[in-house]
Design a protein around this motif. Structure first.
Motif, PDB file in Angstrom:
ATOM      1  N   ALA A  40       0.943  -0.990  -0.008  1.00 50.24           N
ATOM      2  CA  ALA A  40       0.111   0.150  -0.104  1.00 50.24           C
ATOM      3  C   ALA A  40       0.918   1.152   0.110  1.00 50.24           C
ATOM      4  CB  ALA A  40      -0.674  -0.018   1.078  1.00 50.24           C
ATOM      5  N   ASP A  41       1.103   1.853  -0.980  1.00 48.82           N
ATOM      6  CA  ASP A  41       1.829   3.182  -1.257  1.00 48.82           C
ATOM      7  C   ASP A  41       1.119   4.416  -1.431  1.00 48.82           C
ATOM      8  OD1 ASP A  41       0.725   2.619  -3.577  1.00 48.82           O
ATOM      9  OD2 ASP A  41       2.337   2.857  -4.748  1.00 48.82           O
ATOM     10  N   ILE A  42      -0.166   4.161  -1.028  1.00 42.27           N
ATOM     11  CA  ILE A  42      -1.043   5.455  -0.788  1.00 42.27           C
ATOM     12  C   ILE A  42      -1.246   5.554   0.729  1.00 42.27           C
ATOM     13  CG2 ILE A  42      -3.349   6.715  -1.394  1.00 42.27           C
ATOM     14  CD1 ILE A  42      -3.176   4.972  -4.043  1.00 42.27           C
ATOM     15  N   THR A  43      -0.769   6.938   1.089  1.00 37.61           N
ATOM     16  CA  THR A  43      -1.075   7.101   2.363  1.00 37.61           C
ATOM     17  C   THR A  43      -2.257   7.275   3.040  1.00 37.61           C
ATOM     18  OG1 THR A  43       1.196   8.428   2.171  1.00 37.61           O
ATOM     19  CG2 THR A  43      -0.178   8.768   4.446  1.00 37.61           C
ATOM     20  N   LYS A  44      -3.165   7.618   1.941  1.00 40.08           N
ATOM     21  CA  LYS A  44      -4.549   7.801   2.858  1.00 40.08           C
ATOM     22  C   LYS A  44      -5.293   6.647   3.213  1.00 40.08           C
ATOM     23  CE  LYS A  44      -6.395   8.503  -1.962  1.00 40.08           C
ATOM     24  NZ  LYS A  44      -7.223   9.361  -2.889  1.00 40.08           N
ATOM     25  N   THR A  45      -5.047   5.276   2.210  1.00 42.68           N
ATOM     26  CA  THR A  45      -5.531   4.012   2.570  1.00 42.68           C
ATOM     27  C   THR A  45      -5.018   3.838   3.894  1.00 42.68           C
ATOM     28  OG1 THR A  45      -3.912   3.016   1.284  1.00 42.68           O
ATOM     29  CG2 THR A  45      -5.902   3.267   0.213  1.00 42.68           C
ATOM     30  N   ILE A  46      -3.679   3.913   4.088  1.00 39.39           N
ATOM     31  CA  ILE A  46      -3.091   3.509   5.402  1.00 39.39           C
ATOM     32  C   ILE A  46      -3.759   4.247   6.616  1.00 39.39           C
ATOM     33  CG2 ILE A  46      -1.082   3.288   6.592  1.00 39.39           C
ATOM     34  CD1 ILE A  46       0.568   2.808   3.757  1.00 39.39           C
ATOM     35  N   VAL A  47      -3.712   5.465   6.584  1.00 32.52           N
ATOM     36  CA  VAL A  47      -4.130   6.081   7.412  1.00 32.52           C
ATOM     37  C   VAL A  47      -5.581   6.010   8.036  1.00 32.52           C
ATOM     38  CG1 VAL A  47      -4.751   8.559   8.338  1.00 32.52           C
ATOM     39  CG2 VAL A  47      -2.669   8.068   7.208  1.00 32.52           C
ATOM     40  N   ASN A  48      -6.462   5.929   7.070  1.00 31.31           N
ATOM     41  CA  ASN A  48      -7.859   5.589   7.289  1.00 31.31           C
ATOM     42  C   ASN A  48      -7.969   4.292   7.709  1.00 31.31           C
ATOM     43  OD1 ASN A  48     -10.941   6.119   6.369  1.00 31.31           O
ATOM     44  ND2 ASN A  48     -10.587   3.952   5.485  1.00 31.31           N
ATOM     45  N   ASN A  49      -7.493   3.148   7.336  1.00 28.76           N
ATOM     46  CA  ASN A  49      -7.614   1.922   8.074  1.00 28.76           C
ATOM     47  C   ASN A  49      -7.277   1.703   9.276  1.00 28.76           C
ATOM     48  OD1 ASN A  49      -8.902   1.123   5.414  1.00 28.76           O
ATOM     49  ND2 ASN A  49      -8.025  -0.900   5.418  1.00 28.76           N
ATOM     50  N   SER A  50      -5.958   2.634   9.393  1.00 30.48           N
ATOM     51  CA  SER A  50      -5.391   2.407  10.819  1.00 30.48           C
ATOM     52  C   SER A  50      -6.215   3.199  11.951  1.00 30.48           C
ATOM     53  CB  SER A  50      -3.873   3.270  10.801  1.00 30.48           C
ATOM     54  OG  SER A  50      -3.021   2.517  10.063  1.00 30.48           O
ATOM     55  N   ILE A  51      -6.716   4.022  11.681  1.00 25.72           N
ATOM     56  CA  ILE A  51      -7.591   4.874  12.441  1.00 25.72           C
ATOM     57  C   ILE A  51      -8.985   4.127  12.761  1.00 25.72           C
ATOM     58  CG2 ILE A  51      -9.160   7.039  12.676  1.00 25.72           C
ATOM     59  CD1 ILE A  51      -7.004   8.725  11.343  1.00 25.72           C
ATOM     60  N   VAL A  52      -9.732   3.662  11.580  1.00 28.28           N
ATOM     61  CA  VAL A  52     -10.842   2.750  11.773  1.00 28.28           C
ATOM     62  C   VAL A  52     -10.405   1.563  12.445  1.00 28.28           C
ATOM     63  CG1 VAL A  52     -12.661   1.944  10.597  1.00 28.28           C
ATOM     64  CG2 VAL A  52     -11.748   3.860   9.725  1.00 28.28           C
ATOM     65  N   GLY A  53      -9.444   0.950  12.244  1.00 29.61           N
ATOM     66  CA  GLY A  53      -9.092  -0.472  12.755  1.00 29.61           C
ATOM     67  C   GLY A  53      -8.802  -0.081  14.365  1.00 29.61           C
ATOM     68  N   GLY A  54      -8.231   0.851  14.549  1.00 31.79           N
ATOM     69  CA  GLY A  54      -8.003   1.283  16.300  1.00 31.79           C
ATOM     70  C   GLY A  54      -9.228   1.350  16.865  1.00 31.79           C
ATOM     71  N   VAL A  55     -10.196   2.228  16.090  1.00 32.88           N
ATOM     72  CA  VAL A  55     -11.326   2.489  16.937  1.00 32.88           C
ATOM     73  C   VAL A  55     -12.067   1.242  17.112  1.00 32.88           C
ATOM     74  CG1 VAL A  55     -13.787   3.642  16.387  1.00 32.88           C
ATOM     75  CG2 VAL A  55     -11.565   4.998  16.089  1.00 32.88           C
ATOM     76  N   ALA A  56     -12.356   0.439  16.133  1.00 31.23           N
ATOM     77  CA  ALA A  56     -12.681  -0.935  16.291  1.00 31.23           C
ATOM     78  C   ALA A  56     -12.352  -1.878  17.367  1.00 31.23           C
ATOM     79  CB  ALA A  56     -13.010  -1.531  14.818  1.00 31.23           C
ATOM     80  N   CYS A  57     -10.843  -1.692  17.580  1.00 27.91           N
ATOM     81  CA  CYS A  57     -10.251  -2.515  18.532  1.00 27.91           C
ATOM     82  C   CYS A  57     -10.762  -2.018  19.817  1.00 27.91           C
ATOM     83  CB  CYS A  57      -8.773  -2.336  18.527  1.00 27.91           C
ATOM     84  SG  CYS A  57      -7.982  -3.480  16.976  1.00 27.91           S
ATOM     85  N   LEU A  58     -10.784  -0.612  20.033  1.00 25.24           N
ATOM     86  CA  LEU A  58     -11.102   0.075  21.342  1.00 25.24           C
ATOM     87  C   LEU A  58     -12.531  -0.246  21.601  1.00 25.24           C
ATOM     88  CD1 LEU A  58      -9.352   3.490  21.228  1.00 25.24           C
ATOM     89  CD2 LEU A  58      -8.808   1.587  22.653  1.00 25.24           C
ATOM     90  N   LEU A  59     -13.694  -0.257  20.556  1.00 23.99           N
ATOM     91  CA  LEU A  59     -14.841  -0.512  20.679  1.00 23.99           C
ATOM     92  C   LEU A  59     -15.021  -2.103  21.235  1.00 23.99           C
ATOM     93  CD1 LEU A  59     -16.580   1.672  18.178  1.00 23.99           C
ATOM     94  CD2 LEU A  59     -16.477   2.101  20.436  1.00 23.99           C
ATOM     95  N   GLY A  60     -14.261  -2.862  20.774  1.00 26.35           N
ATOM     96  CA  GLY A  60     -14.533  -4.247  20.978  1.00 26.35           C
ATOM     97  C   GLY A  60     -13.850  -4.658  22.381  1.00 26.35           C
ATOM     98  N   LEU A  61     -12.852  -3.808  22.915  1.00 25.86           N
ATOM     99  CA  LEU A  61     -12.585  -4.158  24.120  1.00 25.86           C
ATOM    100  C   LEU A  61     -13.370  -3.333  25.021  1.00 25.86           C
ATOM    101  CD1 LEU A  61      -8.783  -3.163  23.783  1.00 25.86           C
ATOM    102  CD2 LEU A  61      -9.726  -5.178  24.287  1.00 25.86           C
ATOM    103  N   ALA A  62     -14.008  -2.257  24.897  1.00 26.29           N
ATOM    104  CA  ALA A  62     -14.970  -1.512  25.605  1.00 26.29           C
ATOM    105  C   ALA A  62     -16.578  -2.613  25.688  1.00 26.29           C
ATOM    106  CB  ALA A  62     -15.596  -0.390  25.158  1.00 26.29           C
ATOM    107  N   THR A  63     -16.560  -3.377  24.642  1.00 27.01           N
ATOM    108  CA  THR A  63     -17.971  -4.286  24.671  1.00 27.01           C
ATOM    109  C   THR A  63     -17.455  -5.376  25.823  1.00 27.01           C
ATOM    110  OG1 THR A  63     -18.600  -3.543  22.654  1.00 27.01           O
ATOM    111  CG2 THR A  63     -19.198  -5.537  23.180  1.00 27.01           C
ATOM    112  N   MET A  64     -16.426  -6.124  25.658  1.00 25.72           N
ATOM    113  CA  MET A  64     -16.108  -7.036  26.474  1.00 25.72           C
ATOM    114  C   MET A  64     -15.817  -6.447  27.947  1.00 25.72           C
ATOM    115  SD  MET A  64     -13.228  -9.439  24.431  1.00 25.72           S
ATOM    116  CE  MET A  64     -12.018  -7.936  24.078  1.00 25.72           C
TER     117      MET A  64
END
Length: 148
Positions: free
Chosen positions: A111-135
C-alpha cells in the motif's frame, strides 16, 4: 410405570439468573447504547470508506473493507439487541480492527497510498477500542447503593 426425569433446569439456577439480570442492567445503560452505536457507525464507515476516501486501484482492499465493515455493523446490532449473549464476541470486533489495520499491506501487496493506510489504521484502532469496551461492559459489576 413411573417415569423418572433426570432433566435439570439450568435456566432457573440462581447464578445464571443473577448473571442475566446483570447483563440486562448493563445493556440498558447509556454507555452500552453509546458503545453499540459507535461500533455500528464504525462498521458502516468502514464499509463505505473506500468510496469516501477514494481507494483507486485497490479493488481487493475495497472488497475487504466492505465485507469487514458490514460484519462489524451486524455484530454491533447483536451487541444492542442481546448483549448478555454477545458481549463475549467483543474479541471479533478487535480481530476486525486488527485486520483492518494490516489489510492495506496484506490485500494490496504494497500500500503506497498514505490515505488508505491512515484511514484503515484509524478505523481499525477505533474498532479494537470498541471491541475492548464491549468485552469490558460484560465484566462490569453493577454497583448497588451502600455496597462497595
Amino acid at each position: 410405570m413411573a417415569t423418572h426425569s433426570t432433566e435439570t433446569h439450568i435456566d432457573t439456577h440462581p447464578d445464571l439468573v443473577s448473571l442475566r439480570e446483570r447483563y440486562a442492567a448493563v445493556s440498558a445503560s447509556p454507555m452500552a447504547g453509546l458503545v453499540e452505536g459507535l461500533c455500528m457507525l464504525t462498521g458502516l464507515y468502514l464499509a463505505i470508506s473506500p468510496w469516501v476516501v477514494g481507494f483507486d486501484n485497490f479493488a481487493g482492499l475495497r472488497v475487504s473493507n466492505l465485507i469487514t465493515g458490514l460484519a462489524l455493523a451486524v455484530l454491533a446490532m447483536g451487541f444492542g439487541s442481546v448483549l448478555e449473549r454477545t458481549h463475549g464476541l467483543g474479541w471479533v470486533a478487535c480481530a476486525i480492527g486488527v485486520w483492518t489495520i494490516v489489510a492495506p499491506w496484506s490485500v494490496s501487496g504494497s500500500a503506497d497510498i498514505t490515505k488508505t493506510i491512515v484511514n484503515n489504521s484509524i478505523v481499525g484502532g477505533v474498532a479494537c477500542l470498541l471491541g475492548l469496551a464491549t468485552m469490558g461492559m460484560g465484566l462490569m459489576k453493577r454497583r448497588t447503593p451502600g455496597r462497595r
